[in-house]
Design a protein around this motif. Structure first.
Motif, PDB file in Angstrom:
ATOM      1  N   ILE A  80       0.841  -1.184   0.000  1.00 54.41           N
ATOM      2  CA  ILE A  80       0.000   0.000   0.000  1.00 54.41           C
ATOM      3  C   ILE A  80       0.880   1.238   0.000  1.00 54.41           C
ATOM      4  CG2 ILE A  80      -0.218   0.080   2.539  1.00 54.41           C
ATOM      5  CD1 ILE A  80      -3.143   1.047   2.067  1.00 54.41           C
ATOM      6  N   ASP A  81       0.457   2.242  -0.780  1.00 53.97           N
ATOM      7  CA  ASP A  81       1.151   3.527  -0.825  1.00 53.97           C
ATOM      8  C   ASP A  81       0.561   4.456   0.227  1.00 53.97           C
ATOM      9  OD1 ASP A  81       2.498   2.561  -3.017  1.00 53.97           O
ATOM     10  OD2 ASP A  81       1.443   3.809  -4.484  1.00 53.97           O
ATOM     11  N   ALA A  82       1.403   4.990   1.097  1.00 52.59           N
ATOM     12  CA  ALA A  82       0.963   6.022   2.030  1.00 52.59           C
ATOM     13  C   ALA A  82       0.907   7.360   1.291  1.00 52.59           C
ATOM     14  CB  ALA A  82       1.924   6.106   3.216  1.00 52.59           C
ATOM     15  N   LEU A  83       0.274   8.349   1.904  1.00 51.15           N
ATOM     16  CA  LEU A  83       0.151   9.658   1.265  1.00 51.15           C
ATOM     17  C   LEU A  83       1.499  10.352   1.116  1.00 51.15           C
ATOM     18  CD1 LEU A  83      -3.122  11.000   2.921  1.00 51.15           C
ATOM     19  CD2 LEU A  83      -2.845   9.594   0.870  1.00 51.15           C
ATOM     20  N   VAL A 112       3.128   5.693   6.491  1.00 45.88           N
ATOM     21  CA  VAL A 112       2.222   4.542   6.446  1.00 45.88           C
ATOM     22  C   VAL A 112       1.689   4.172   7.828  1.00 45.88           C
ATOM     23  CG1 VAL A 112       3.925   2.681   6.728  1.00 45.88           C
ATOM     24  CG2 VAL A 112       1.927   2.338   5.237  1.00 45.88           C
ATOM     25  N   HIS A 113       2.378   4.583   8.888  1.00 47.24           N
ATOM     26  CA  HIS A 113       1.898   4.304  10.242  1.00 47.24           C
ATOM     27  C   HIS A 113       0.602   5.039  10.551  1.00 47.24           C
ATOM     28  CE1 HIS A 113       4.073   8.077  10.617  1.00 47.24           C
ATOM     29  NE2 HIS A 113       3.440   8.300  11.758  1.00 47.24           N
ATOM     30  N   THR A 114       0.251   6.042   9.732  1.00 46.74           N
ATOM     31  CA  THR A 114      -0.982   6.801   9.967  1.00 46.74           C
ATOM     32  C   THR A 114      -2.197   6.151   9.306  1.00 46.74           C
ATOM     33  OG1 THR A 114      -0.700   8.224   8.010  1.00 46.74           O
ATOM     34  CG2 THR A 114       0.371   8.936  10.064  1.00 46.74           C
ATOM     35  N   ILE A 115      -1.985   5.100   8.527  1.00 42.92           N
ATOM     36  CA  ILE A 115      -3.109   4.414   7.866  1.00 42.92           C
ATOM     37  C   ILE A 115      -3.773   3.466   8.856  1.00 42.92           C
ATOM     38  CG2 ILE A 115      -3.835   2.931   5.966  1.00 42.92           C
ATOM     39  CD1 ILE A 115      -1.419   3.851   4.397  1.00 42.92           C
ATOM     40  N   GLU A 116      -5.036   3.684   9.126  1.00 44.98           N
ATOM     41  CA  GLU A 116      -5.768   2.817  10.040  1.00 44.98           C
ATOM     42  C   GLU A 116      -6.069   1.475   9.369  1.00 44.98           C
ATOM     43  OE1 GLU A 116      -6.512   3.398  13.163  1.00 44.98           O
ATOM     44  OE2 GLU A 116      -5.667   5.416  13.168  1.00 44.98           O
ATOM     45  N   PRO A 117      -6.104   0.393  10.151  1.00 41.92           N
ATOM     46  CA  PRO A 117      -6.510  -0.892   9.585  1.00 41.92           C
ATOM     47  C   PRO A 117      -7.866  -0.772   8.888  1.00 41.92           C
ATOM     48  CG  PRO A 117      -5.654  -1.193  11.799  1.00 41.92           C
ATOM     49  CD  PRO A 117      -5.764   0.289  11.586  1.00 41.92           C
ATOM     50  N   ALA A 207      -9.737   3.799  -0.728  1.00 46.16           N
ATOM     51  CA  ALA A 207      -8.504   3.282  -1.333  1.00 46.16           C
ATOM     52  C   ALA A 207      -8.856   2.661  -2.669  1.00 46.16           C
ATOM     53  CB  ALA A 207      -7.830   2.260  -0.424  1.00 46.16           C
ATOM     54  N   ALA A 208      -7.863   2.593  -3.542  1.00 43.48           N
ATOM     55  CA  ALA A 208      -8.038   1.970  -4.851  1.00 43.48           C
ATOM     56  C   ALA A 208      -6.853   1.059  -5.107  1.00 43.48           C
ATOM     57  CB  ALA A 208      -8.147   3.030  -5.944  1.00 43.48           C
ATOM     58  N   GLY A 209      -7.106  -0.084  -5.720  1.00 37.36           N
ATOM     59  CA  GLY A 209      -6.030  -1.042  -5.968  1.00 37.36           C
ATOM     60  C   GLY A 209      -6.134  -1.650  -7.352  1.00 37.36           C
ATOM     61  N   ALA A 210      -5.060  -2.326  -7.750  1.00 32.62           N
ATOM     62  CA  ALA A 210      -5.026  -2.967  -9.060  1.00 32.62           C
ATOM     63  C   ALA A 210      -4.060  -4.141  -9.040  1.00 32.62           C
ATOM     64  CB  ALA A 210      -4.625  -1.962 -10.137  1.00 32.62           C
ATOM     65  N   ASP A 211      -4.057  -4.892 -10.126  1.00 37.00           N
ATOM     66  CA  ASP A 211      -3.256  -6.118 -10.234  1.00 37.00           C
ATOM     67  C   ASP A 211      -1.923  -5.877 -10.936  1.00 37.00           C
ATOM     68  OD1 ASP A 211      -4.456  -5.569 -12.655  1.00 37.00           O
ATOM     69  OD2 ASP A 211      -5.372  -7.551 -12.917  1.00 37.00           O
ATOM     70  N   THR A 212      -1.459  -4.625 -10.959  1.00 35.86           N
ATOM     71  CA  THR A 212      -0.189  -4.283 -11.596  1.00 35.86           C
ATOM     72  C   THR A 212       0.730  -3.606 -10.584  1.00 35.86           C
ATOM     73  OG1 THR A 212      -0.935  -2.076 -12.269  1.00 35.86           O
ATOM     74  CG2 THR A 212      -1.405  -3.904 -13.772  1.00 35.86           C
ATOM     75  N   ILE A 213       1.997  -3.401 -10.971  1.00 37.28           N
ATOM     76  CA  ILE A 213       2.956  -2.819 -10.027  1.00 37.28           C
ATOM     77  C   ILE A 213       2.817  -1.308  -9.901  1.00 37.28           C
ATOM     78  CG2 ILE A 213       4.677  -4.637 -10.269  1.00 37.28           C
ATOM     79  CD1 ILE A 213       6.196  -2.827 -12.221  1.00 37.28           C
ATOM     80  N   SER A 263      -4.326  -4.474   6.799  1.00 39.36           N
ATOM     81  CA  SER A 263      -3.655  -3.736   7.864  1.00 39.36           C
ATOM     82  C   SER A 263      -2.178  -3.581   7.501  1.00 39.36           C
ATOM     83  CB  SER A 263      -3.795  -4.459   9.208  1.00 39.36           C
ATOM     84  OG  SER A 263      -3.290  -3.668  10.257  1.00 39.36           O
ATOM     85  N   PRO A 264      -1.720  -2.347   7.289  1.00 41.11           N
ATOM     86  CA  PRO A 264      -0.295  -2.140   6.993  1.00 41.11           C
ATOM     87  C   PRO A 264       0.560  -2.382   8.228  1.00 41.11           C
ATOM     88  CG  PRO A 264      -1.631  -0.210   6.381  1.00 41.11           C
ATOM     89  CD  PRO A 264      -2.478  -1.088   7.245  1.00 41.11           C
ATOM     90  N   LEU A 265       1.829  -2.681   8.022  1.00 41.96           N
ATOM     91  CA  LEU A 265       2.769  -2.711   9.134  1.00 41.96           C
ATOM     92  C   LEU A 265       2.936  -1.284   9.658  1.00 41.96           C
ATOM     93  CD1 LEU A 265       5.533  -5.047   7.634  1.00 41.96           C
ATOM     94  CD2 LEU A 265       3.678  -5.675   9.194  1.00 41.96           C
ATOM     95  N   ARG A 266       3.130  -1.158  10.948  1.00 46.19           N
ATOM     96  CA  ARG A 266       3.251   0.180  11.553  1.00 46.19           C
ATOM     97  C   ARG A 266       4.707   0.649  11.450  1.00 46.19           C
ATOM     98  NH1 ARG A 266      -0.471   0.871  16.829  1.00 46.19           N
ATOM     99  NH2 ARG A 266      -0.186   3.036  16.169  1.00 46.19           N
ATOM    100  N   LEU A 267       5.127   0.927  10.229  1.00 46.25           N
ATOM    101  CA  LEU A 267       6.487   1.379   9.946  1.00 46.25           C
ATOM    102  C   LEU A 267       6.509   2.897  10.065  1.00 46.25           C
ATOM    103  CD1 LEU A 267       7.074  -0.872   6.795  1.00 46.25           C
ATOM    104  CD2 LEU A 267       7.788  -1.344   9.146  1.00 46.25           C
TER     105      LEU A 267
END
Length: 289
Positions: A80-83, A112-117, A207-213, A263-267
């Motif tokens: 996931i991309d954080a802002l 990315v630590h600011t993204i809630e599960p 959020a929006a996602g896709a099957d590409t890099i 849920s992102p890792l809390r990095l």
């Protein structure tokens, strides 16, 4: 820790727990992480090693343990991309100064630590199915008309707060022996264009996602030179982007609406995180668990 005594007594049960007890089908949307997997050339590759193997150290009772070390970029594999990941004209989402935001080597405001599960309504927009093809052509731009057509065909309206996953069919190439096919530097990669990103933003998706890099359309030979959909979603709209999703199984099952869990890792201060998203679909009554 809190305890709900009514739940323990069997009264006032949580409807979500009851739904889980009734049985759910879990579609794993994450890709396996392995050395040599296809990824964006802009990020450090995944590497895994065993600094200690069984037998390197044996305890007096015969016990032994192995352990691992990982080295990887945070935008490798399903992630996931954080802002904080993208800026435009020196500004992050909300107008934050991008240079100042990264002072000290961490993005504390938009990391990315600011993204809630996430436990949200998920919607799969299967674009190739709507177009009557197996997969979108290399470099094909997925337009608002394509997204509308997919939503209409499936009867799945996109609403505020949803997580929308866009299938291009490109994910079928992820395990191709020629990893360059999935990366698509020469051929181009299908994906959402700037107009499609605005279509998603206008509907207030979370959020929006896709099957590409790269999520968005990459024209042949252009690589990651310009990423307007990232600008529209991350910088202008505050919408997270999820990339390298495995959408083939959930599409084959015809699951176009589901409970989406991520849920992102809390990095702390990082611009992204590896994730393993899930699509949860209730099992039909009477189906074996």
């Amino acid at each position: 820790m809190t305890t709900d005594t009514t739940t323990r007594a069997g009264q006032g049960r949580d409807p979500l727990l009851e739904a889980v007890r009734g049985g759910v089908r879990v579609h794993d949307l994450g890709r396996p992480l392995y050395i040599g997997m296809p990824q964006s050339p802009n990020h450090p590759a995944y590497w895994h090693t065993l600094p200690r193997r069984h037998g390197d150290m044996v305890r007096p009772d015969g016990g032994s343990a192995a352990n691992d070390m990982l080295v990887m970029g945070t935008h490798v594999g399903t992630h996931i991309d954080a802002l904080a990941h993208v800026s435009h004209d020196g500004r992050l989402f909300g107008g934050a100064d991008a240079a100042q935001a990264g002072a000290g080597g961490r993005y504390l405001e938009h990391g990315v630590h600011t993204i809630e599960p996430m436990v949200r309504r998920g919607v799969l927009l299967d674009v190739p199915a709507a177009l009557g093809v197996d997969g979108c052509d290399p470099g094909y731009e997925i337009t608002p008309a394509d997204l509308e057509r997919a939503a209409g065909r499936q009867g799945t309206e996109v609403g505020a707060g949803d997580v929308v996953l866009v299938r291009s069919g490109w994910g079928r190439l992820f395990d191709d022996p020629d990893r360059e096919r999935y990366i698509g530097a020469a051929s181009g990669v299908p994906g959402v264009g700037e107009a499609g990103a605005r279509w998603l933003a206008d509907r207030g998706v979370h959020a929006a996602g896709a099957d590409t890099i790269a999520f968005e359309c990459l024209p042949p030979g252009k690589g990651h030179s310009v990423l307007p959909a990232h600008r529209v979603l991350l910088v202008e709209s505050g919408i997270y982007i999820i990339e390298t999703l495995n959408l083939e199984e959930v599409a084959a099952a015809g699951a176009h609406e589901f409970t989406f869990v991520l849920s992102p890792l809390r990095l702390t201060g990082a611009t992204g995180s590896p994730v393993r998203p899930l699509a949860l679909v209730g099992r039909p009554q009477g189906e074996d668990r």
